[in-house]
Design a protein around this motif. Structure first.
Motif, PDB file in Angstrom:
ATOM      1  N   ASP A   3       2.068   8.997   6.791  1.00  0.00           N
ATOM      2  CA  ASP A   3       3.150   8.895   5.526  1.00  0.00           C
ATOM      3  C   ASP A   3       3.184   7.849   4.895  1.00  0.00           C
ATOM      4  N   TRP A   4       3.085   6.587   5.722  1.00  0.00           N
ATOM      5  CA  TRP A   4       3.035   5.353   5.067  1.00  0.00           C
ATOM      6  C   TRP A   4       1.737   5.124   4.180  1.00  0.00           C
ATOM      7  N   GLU A   5       0.631   5.586   4.752  1.00  0.00           N
ATOM      8  CA  GLU A   5      -0.798   5.316   4.151  1.00  0.00           C
ATOM      9  C   GLU A   5      -0.789   6.127   2.825  1.00  0.00           C
ATOM     10  N   ARG A   6       0.073   7.336   2.573  1.00  0.00           N
ATOM     11  CA  ARG A   6      -0.147   8.107   1.638  1.00  0.00           C
ATOM     12  C   ARG A   6       1.241   8.041   0.639  1.00  0.00           C
ATOM     13  N   SER A   7       2.033   6.715   0.707  1.00  0.00           N
ATOM     14  CA  SER A   7       3.000   6.500  -0.068  1.00  0.00           C
ATOM     15  C   SER A   7       2.676   5.640  -1.173  1.00  0.00           C
ATOM     16  N   SER A   8       3.116   5.881  -2.432  1.00  0.00           N
ATOM     17  CA  SER A   8       2.972   5.080  -3.461  1.00  0.00           C
ATOM     18  C   SER A   8       4.053   3.873  -3.610  1.00  0.00           C
ATOM     19  N   THR A   9       5.017   3.943  -2.659  1.00  0.00           N
ATOM     20  CA  THR A   9       5.917   2.931  -2.696  1.00  0.00           C
ATOM     21  C   THR A   9       6.208   2.294  -1.403  1.00  0.00           C
ATOM     22  N   ALA A  10       5.228   2.428  -0.701  1.00  0.00           N
ATOM     23  CA  ALA A  10       5.188   1.867   0.771  1.00  0.00           C
ATOM     24  C   ALA A  10       5.470   0.345   0.754  1.00  0.00           C
ATOM     25  N   ARG A  11       6.544  -0.040   1.611  1.00  0.00           N
ATOM     26  CA  ARG A  11       7.086  -1.438   1.678  1.00  0.00           C
ATOM     27  C   ARG A  11       5.811  -2.364   2.438  1.00  0.00           C
ATOM     28  N   VAL A  12       5.394  -3.404   1.588  1.00  0.00           N
ATOM     29  CA  VAL A  12       4.143  -4.266   2.376  1.00  0.00           C
ATOM     30  C   VAL A  12       4.679  -5.531   2.743  1.00  0.00           C
TER      31      VAL A  12
END
Lengths: 167, 472
Positions: A3-12
């Protein structure tokens, strides 16, 4: 993909934690160093540009007029220790230790142990070559205060939601 | 049992959980391209070449077909020019745009709101292109390196471009995007040591930036002036290390008695990374009186306020004055379901841009390891409490025990979520409204006042330094 890899708004990058800026108006993890600007305790016109390199912990400290700091001959001076402390406050000690490649077994988990652990390795004195670029990065940072706000929409900011997670 | 809804519109959460035809196929092509960017396009292997072909095939039936097929072929041979990269970014943008449209149909069906029917006109004349060319060249370097190949040298190439762009209002959008993107990349160097890569996110940011280097792409023209009453619903905050934007979602009722519509008023500003929390409100507050109206629970009366076809007010304090008290929950119950939705500009057709104001009540809430969910008429909706700004009185705990909620419907990583903007909850046996943006215009709240004081000190310190050092 997760889910993190295909999230546009993943927090980096976690947001900076609030801290008082009187002693260290600027600190960053950049160019392979923890580097920043430390206020002089005695002269309001003077600041020190201090840095510690990742991996070797090679240290440097000089004034913005490129005079070497008297305290930073054998080991970390007071400015460098303050810089490391404030970096730990702003970015969280784990992130600073990771960036410096400081072995977590050595330094433990408290913030003030970061500088102590590095001093114990007998770090070498680095040169002051980076001071000018660090200082100009500080000026660039301050220049953000002078940029005008806009009420035209910036839809790109939709990719940068806030997060309650801390560094 | 579906809750009785005073406003007449019942939110159909069931429509948000059903699968959307064609969505998985479109995103599979996007993912294939995104994975090629992870390794980079300097010397592509067969797997990456296949990913490029998959993207090209997905737009084969569109006007982009020829250019994208050529770009994919060149890129697969490691010989893509900057124009080829732009074509690939455009293809990805178009595909994601189709996903956006399908999702928005669902949102409109679920909320019962309709489109105003207006389309977004072409942007005005292009801006001189030197800095855009420089930005494009940096983005092309990134694509060649791949996320696993980035190092400090490549990433720092953006700094001079961003510094030159930021003061120019016409380039602010791209500059703000590149600045936030480059900071993430810099914090992730060297790419070879990354344990995981935000694959879709970075491909999103890369393609969006690439498309914005096309002169004129960022322009969303003002299409009219509006006069009437503005009823705020809540504030959404967005921030990265060196920028912040506050967006007020509101219902607008035209003075001429025309149909009401959903609009947004926003204000943004670049900032030093050490200004955070309540300091963000302090930066924004002086530039949009609407933030104070939100805190005070007031409507505003607008006269000849410019608006874009997307429903964005281009705010000017001179064209607005404080109106009568207006409770956001009353607005949400009475006026929200009948307000129409504006069109979306071509470039803004992206799932991450979906932020549809909704009102929910009569739900039950469940908290587990994955977070908070609301259940409405047997259908579950995940609640994104992480988006609630820290500089405000609303907390995830208050949302969990709430009875009614104003929020933004969003979509990310395969599912719809609800971002809370305000809740009604019981505090000491009294029904109380808590707003995420309550501190936007200032606060007398004890915790708020403390946060304001700390932020004021930080701001004063930096300004004092800037005054001493910047003009020497």
């Amino acid at each position: 993909m997760s889910d993190w890899e295909r999230s546009s708004t993943a927090r980096v990058v976690p947001p900076a934690r609030p801290r008082k800026l009187a002693k260290v108006p600027f600190v960053e993890l950049a160019d392979g160093r923890v580097q920043g600007v430390v206020s002089s305790g005695s002269d309001i016109e003077r600041v020190y540009v201090s840095s510690v390199a990742a991996g070797t912990f090679a240290f440097a400290c000089s004034t913005n007029n490129n005079r070497p700091c008297g305290g930073a001959r054998g080991s970390f001076c007071r400015h460098i220790r303050t810089l490391i402390d404030e970096a730990a406050l702003q970015y969280g000690p784990e992130r600073v230790a990771r960036y410096l490649r400081l072995d977590t077994d050595v330094w433990g988990t408290t913030e003030d142990a970061l500088a102590v652990a590095m001093i114990a390795t007998g770090p070498p004195r680095g040169d002051n070559a980076a001071a000018a670029s660090v200082f100009s990065r500080f000026l660039r940072h301050l220049a953000y205060l002078e940029l005008a706000p806009t009420t035209a929409p910036v839809p790109e900011m939709q990719w940068f939601p806030p997060t309650r997670a801390v560094a | 049992m579906v809750p009785a809804h005073q406003g007449g519109g019942v939110m159909r959460v069931d429509l948000l959980t059903e699968s959307v035809a064609g969505l998985d196929e479109a995103l599979a092509a996007v993912d294939a391209f995104d994975r090629a960017l992870v390794v980079g396009l300097l010397r592509p292997h067969a797997v990456q070449a296949a990913g490029l072909t998959e993207l090209a095939d997905a737009v084969a039936g569109t006007p982009l077909a020829g250019r994208v097929a050529e770009a994919a072929e060149k890129a697969a041979a490691g010989a893509a020019s900057e124009d080829h990269f732009v074509a690939l970014a455009a293809a990805r943008t178009a595909l994601v745009g189709s996903v956006h449209d399908a999702l928005m149909e669902r949102v409109e069906a679920a909320t019962g709101r309709s489109h105003a029917g207006e389309s977004v006109p072409e942007p005005p004349e292009p801006h001189p292109a030197n800095l855009l060319v420089a930005a494009r060249s940096w983005l092309a370097d990134l694509a060649r390196c791949g996320w696993q190949g980035i190092d400090h040298e490549v990433v720092s190439g953006s700094a001079a471009v961003v510094s030159a762009m930021l003061p120019d209002p016409d380039l602010r959008r791209l500059a703000t995007l590149l600045d936030g993107f480059a900071a993430e990349l810099a914090a992730s160097c060297p790419g070879s040591a990354l344990e995981r890569v935000p694959v879709r996110r970075w491909a999103d940011l890369w393609s969006r930036a690439m498309v914005l280097t096309v002169p004129g792409a960022a322009g969303v023209p003002v299409t009219g002036m509006v006069s009437g009453r503005l009823l705020p619903l809540g504030v959404d905050v967005q921030e990265h290390a060196t920028a912040v934007q506050a967006q007020v979602h509101a219902v607008f009722e035209p003075a001429d008695g025309g149909a009401s519509r959903l609009v947004r008023g926003c204000v943004s500003v670049p900032k030093p990374d050490t200004i955070v929390g309540a300091g963000l409100w302090q930066l924004l507050r002086p530039h949009m009186s609407l933030l104070a109206a939100v805190s005070e629970g007031r409507s505003m009366d607008l006269s000849d306020m410019p608006v874009t076809a997307e429903g964005d007010l281009v705010w000017s304090d001179a064209r607005a004055r404080a109106g009568a008290p207006a409770d956001a929950f009353a607005t949400a119950r009475v006026a929200l379901s009948t307000a129409s939705v504006s069109a979306t500009a071509p470039l803004d057709r992206h799932p991450a841009r979906i932020a549809a104001p909704v009102f929910l009540e009569g739900y039950s809430s469940q908290q587990d390891d994955d977070g908070l969910t609301f259940t409405v008429a047997d259908h579950r909706l995940a609640v994104d409490t992480d988006r609630i700004p820290t500089a405000g009185p609303l907390t995830p705990e208050a949302v969990a025990v709430s009875r009614a909620c104003i929020g933004l419907l969003r979509w990310d990583a395969g599912e719809f979520t609800l971002q809370p903007l305000a809740v009604e909850t019981t505090v000491r046996k009294k029904l109380t409204a808590i707003h995420a943006g309550a501190w936007a215009g200032g606060t007398t709240d004890k915790a708020g006042a403390r946060a304001e004081k700390a932020a004021t000190d930080a701001g004063t310190m930096l300004r004092e330094r800037a005054g001493r050092l910047l003009r020497k």
